[in-house]
Write a protein that holds these residues in place. Structure first.
Motif, mmCIF file in Angstrom:
data_model
loop_
_atom_site.group_PDB
_atom_site.id
_atom_site.type_symbol
_atom_site.label_atom_id
_atom_site.label_comp_id
_atom_site.label_asym_id
_atom_site.label_seq_id
_atom_site.Cartn_x
_atom_site.Cartn_y
_atom_site.Cartn_z
ATOM 1 N N GLY A 109 0.839 -1.324 0.098
ATOM 2 C CA GLY A 109 -0.107 -0.006 0.109
ATOM 3 C C GLY A 109 0.906 1.191 0.107
ATOM 4 N N ILE A 110 1.978 1.202 0.932
ATOM 5 C CA ILE A 110 2.833 2.601 0.876
ATOM 6 C C ILE A 110 3.549 2.597 -0.356
ATOM 7 C CG2 ILE A 110 4.475 3.685 2.240
ATOM 8 C CD1 ILE A 110 2.910 2.665 4.683
ATOM 9 N N ARG A 111 3.837 1.628 -0.970
ATOM 10 C CA ARG A 111 4.655 1.491 -2.185
ATOM 11 C C ARG A 111 3.815 2.336 -3.105
ATOM 12 N NH1 ARG A 111 7.145 -4.418 -3.373
ATOM 13 N NH2 ARG A 111 9.088 -4.334 -2.203
ATOM 14 N N GLU A 112 2.515 1.965 -3.234
ATOM 15 C CA GLU A 112 1.510 2.660 -4.135
ATOM 16 C C GLU A 112 1.336 4.286 -3.832
ATOM 17 O OE1 GLU A 112 -1.984 -0.002 -4.542
ATOM 18 O OE2 GLU A 112 -3.299 2.165 -4.507
ATOM 19 N N LEU A 113 1.110 4.457 -2.792
ATOM 20 C CA LEU A 113 1.046 5.872 -2.192
ATOM 21 C C LEU A 113 2.194 6.818 -2.492
ATOM 22 C CD1 LEU A 113 -0.867 5.348 1.228
ATOM 23 C CD2 LEU A 113 -1.854 6.007 -0.993
ATOM 24 N N ALA A 114 3.345 5.950 -2.280
ATOM 25 C CA ALA A 114 4.680 6.878 -2.468
ATOM 26 C C ALA A 114 5.024 7.132 -3.976
ATOM 27 C CB ALA A 114 6.014 5.920 -1.821
ATOM 28 N N VAL A 115 4.326 6.601 -4.983
ATOM 29 C CA VAL A 115 4.656 7.129 -6.026
ATOM 30 C C VAL A 115 3.782 8.456 -6.528
ATOM 31 C CG1 VAL A 115 5.205 4.799 -7.120
ATOM 32 C CG2 VAL A 115 2.873 5.730 -7.192
ATOM 33 N N ARG A 116 2.899 8.697 -5.790
ATOM 34 C CA ARG A 116 1.844 9.846 -5.744
ATOM 35 C C ARG A 116 2.821 11.192 -5.280
ATOM 36 N NH1 ARG A 116 -3.357 6.720 -3.897
ATOM 37 N NH2 ARG A 116 -3.575 5.326 -5.642
ATOM 38 N N ASP B 102 14.912 5.627 1.808
ATOM 39 C CA ASP B 102 15.095 4.298 1.866
ATOM 40 C C ASP B 102 13.652 3.786 2.846
ATOM 41 O OD1 ASP B 102 17.476 3.199 4.355
ATOM 42 O OD2 ASP B 102 15.874 5.002 4.350
ATOM 43 N N LEU B 103 12.788 4.706 2.975
ATOM 44 C CA LEU B 103 11.526 4.273 3.787
ATOM 45 C C LEU B 103 11.256 2.909 3.336
ATOM 46 C CD1 LEU B 103 9.221 4.625 5.594
ATOM 47 C CD2 LEU B 103 8.031 6.130 3.737
ATOM 48 N N LEU B 104 10.754 2.559 2.075
ATOM 49 C CA LEU B 104 10.004 1.590 1.642
ATOM 50 C C LEU B 104 10.995 0.262 1.834
ATOM 51 C CD1 LEU B 104 8.801 2.854 -1.877
ATOM 52 C CD2 LEU B 104 7.522 2.481 0.106
ATOM 53 N N ASP B 105 12.443 0.282 1.891
ATOM 54 C CA ASP B 105 13.051 -0.818 1.916
ATOM 55 C C ASP B 105 12.873 -1.035 3.585
ATOM 56 O OD1 ASP B 105 15.817 0.326 0.010
ATOM 57 O OD2 ASP B 105 14.049 -0.691 -0.532
ATOM 58 N N LYS B 106 12.837 -0.017 4.388
ATOM 59 C CA LYS B 106 12.663 -0.248 5.914
ATOM 60 C C LYS B 106 11.527 -0.874 6.145
ATOM 61 C CE LYS B 106 15.917 3.126 8.044
ATOM 62 N NZ LYS B 106 16.518 4.037 7.018
ATOM 63 N N LEU B 107 10.337 -0.367 5.460
ATOM 64 C CA LEU B 107 9.220 -1.250 5.669
ATOM 65 C C LEU B 107 9.211 -2.699 5.187
ATOM 66 C CD1 LEU B 107 6.855 1.732 4.416
ATOM 67 C CD2 LEU B 107 6.782 0.611 6.868
ATOM 68 N N GLU B 108 9.855 -2.978 4.238
ATOM 69 C CA GLU B 108 9.898 -4.265 3.683
ATOM 70 C C GLU B 108 10.536 -5.181 4.742
ATOM 71 O OE1 GLU B 108 11.946 -4.944 -0.071
ATOM 72 O OE2 GLU B 108 10.983 -6.765 -0.336
ATOM 73 N N GLN B 109 11.649 -4.584 5.306
ATOM 74 C CA GLN B 109 12.628 -5.336 6.194
ATOM 75 C C GLN B 109 11.694 -5.591 7.423
ATOM 76 O OE1 GLN B 109 15.264 -6.632 5.608
ATOM 77 N NE2 GLN B 109 15.288 -6.102 3.675
ATOM 78 N N GLU B 110 11.097 -4.606 7.949
ATOM 79 C CA GLU B 110 10.022 -4.659 9.113
ATOM 80 C C GLU B 110 9.039 -5.949 8.887
ATOM 81 O OE1 GLU B 110 10.916 -3.216 11.659
ATOM 82 O OE2 GLU B 110 9.340 -3.844 12.850
ATOM 83 N N ALA B 111 8.241 -5.858 7.606
ATOM 84 C CA ALA B 111 7.454 -6.957 7.607
ATOM 85 C C ALA B 111 8.130 -8.271 7.583
ATOM 86 C CB ALA B 111 6.958 -6.759 6.006
#
Ligand SMILES: CSC[C@H]1O[C@H](OP(=O)(O)O)[C@H](O)[C@@H]1O
Length: 345
Positions: free
Chosen positions: A60-67, A111-120
């Protein structure tokens, strides 16, 4: 066979509504597909839906981040949409909130998206390790071959791997201390017959399928020496929300002086609630009861009450098996000690 698997660009979910007849996977390339899968129990089980929701937050945040702007409002809408899919299992909200914490801490980082993926990925890995530890503590309860009854499915299919109640059964079996497992079919969605019986047969663990209404009789016949079930939410006083029918099994176990254990990780505890009276109980659509495999089994228009969970009071629970050991009554005290550890998660 794992319920969920992260592939980097999508989340692969084993479609549990088709088991045991078909093994098919759903490729979730956006959070809405994950939300729908959770709602429809294509993925189910408290820890499994927690991990699935964590990866849905990544998507979801990957999708929002491109906006143009990743606003708190948009992120909040995403989190609420995931949380409302199933209200009872605390693991889902816990995982979403843990991912929100990463967003708040690192929102300005490139690198927010990378950090989110690592947390998941960490949430998923932790669940696996927690289940192995929980299973070890649970297996220590059994020192001779024991017939164990379980309700619903709290195995590999309900977690990231290995299971909670079924994890204890797997470990106890490996130590030679399971003589037989009785699996309640678990109406209306048959997680016991479709999933638990299937999982245990895959592992060559002796399982006997019974209908929910047979649990009392097998206990009366002294065919069962212990009960182990999973949990969806445990409150500060040790009350436990679990699949509908668990309360009845607990009452029957008490009547027959059979130990009744709950197996659950720390992520299933809700320290914000003092008792099970506060737990929201999900109600599901009537067709889950009035139809069986697509065939109508009730008069058209019959009124239906379909709560997906019930609450077992702590007074009926012999022990709660966690990755930190087996908690005993008075649960208020033993759970208070556990609370300090949740802060680290
Ligand atoms: C390992 S907890 C599994 C827990 O979740 C199940 O509910 P559902 O199949 O509706 O997700 C059931 O309550 C199990 O005990």
């Amino acid at each position: 066979m794992q319920a969920i698997s992260w592939k980097g660009s999508y989340l692969s979910l084993l479609n549990q509504t088709l088991l045991p007849n078909k093994v098919e996977y759903i490729q979730c390339r956006d959070y809405r597909t994950v939300a729908k899968a959770i709602k429809n129990l294509e993925v189910r089980g408290a820890p499994a839906i927690g991990a699935a929701a964590a990866f849905a937050m990544v998507l979801g945040i990957r999708e929002l981040a491109v906006r143009p702007e990743l606003t708190d409002e948009k992120i909040s809408v995403l989190a609420k949409e995931l949380k409302k899919t199933r209200p009872t299992a605390i693991n889902l909200a816990w995982a979403v909130d843990r991912m929100l914490g990463v967003v708040q801490r690192y929102k300005q980082d490139s690198d927010l998206l990378d950090k989110l993926e690592q947390e998941a990925l960490l949430i998923a890995e932790e669940d696996k390790q927690v289940n192995y530890r929980l299973a070890q503590y649970g297996a220590q309860l059994f020192t001779q071959p024991t017939a164990i009854l379980t309700h619903c499915n709290s195995g590999t299919l309900a977690t990231v791997d290995y299971g909670t109640a079924l994890g204890v059964i797997r470990r106890t079996w490996s130590e030679g201390n399971v003589s037989r497992v009785f699996a309640d079919e678990t109406r209306p969605l048959l997680q016991g017959s479709r999933l638990t019986a299937w999982e245990l047969m895959q592992d060559h663990i002796p399982v006997t399928l019974i209908t929910d209404s047979m649990a009392g009789w097998v206990m009366k016949q002294r065919m069962v020496q212990a009960v182990i079930v999973g949990a969806d939410r445990i409150t500060s006083n040790g009350d436990v929300a679990n699949k509908i029918g668990t309360y009845s099994v607990a009452i029957l176990a008490k009547e027959h002086n059979i130990p009744f254990y709950v197996a659950a990780p720390l992520s299933t505890f809700d320290f914000s609630m003092r008792s099970g009276d506060e737990i929201p109980i999900e109600e599901r659509k009537p067709e889950e009861i009035t139809f069986l495999s697509g065939v109508c089994v009730a008069p058209d228009g019959v009124p239906v009450f379909n709560p997906a969970f019930d609450v077992t009071p702590n007074s009926l629970i012999t022990g709660i098996i966690t990755e930190y050991g087996v908690l005993r009554t008075p649960y208020e005290i033993s759970i208070e000690k556990l609370k300090a550890k949740k802060g680290d998660m």
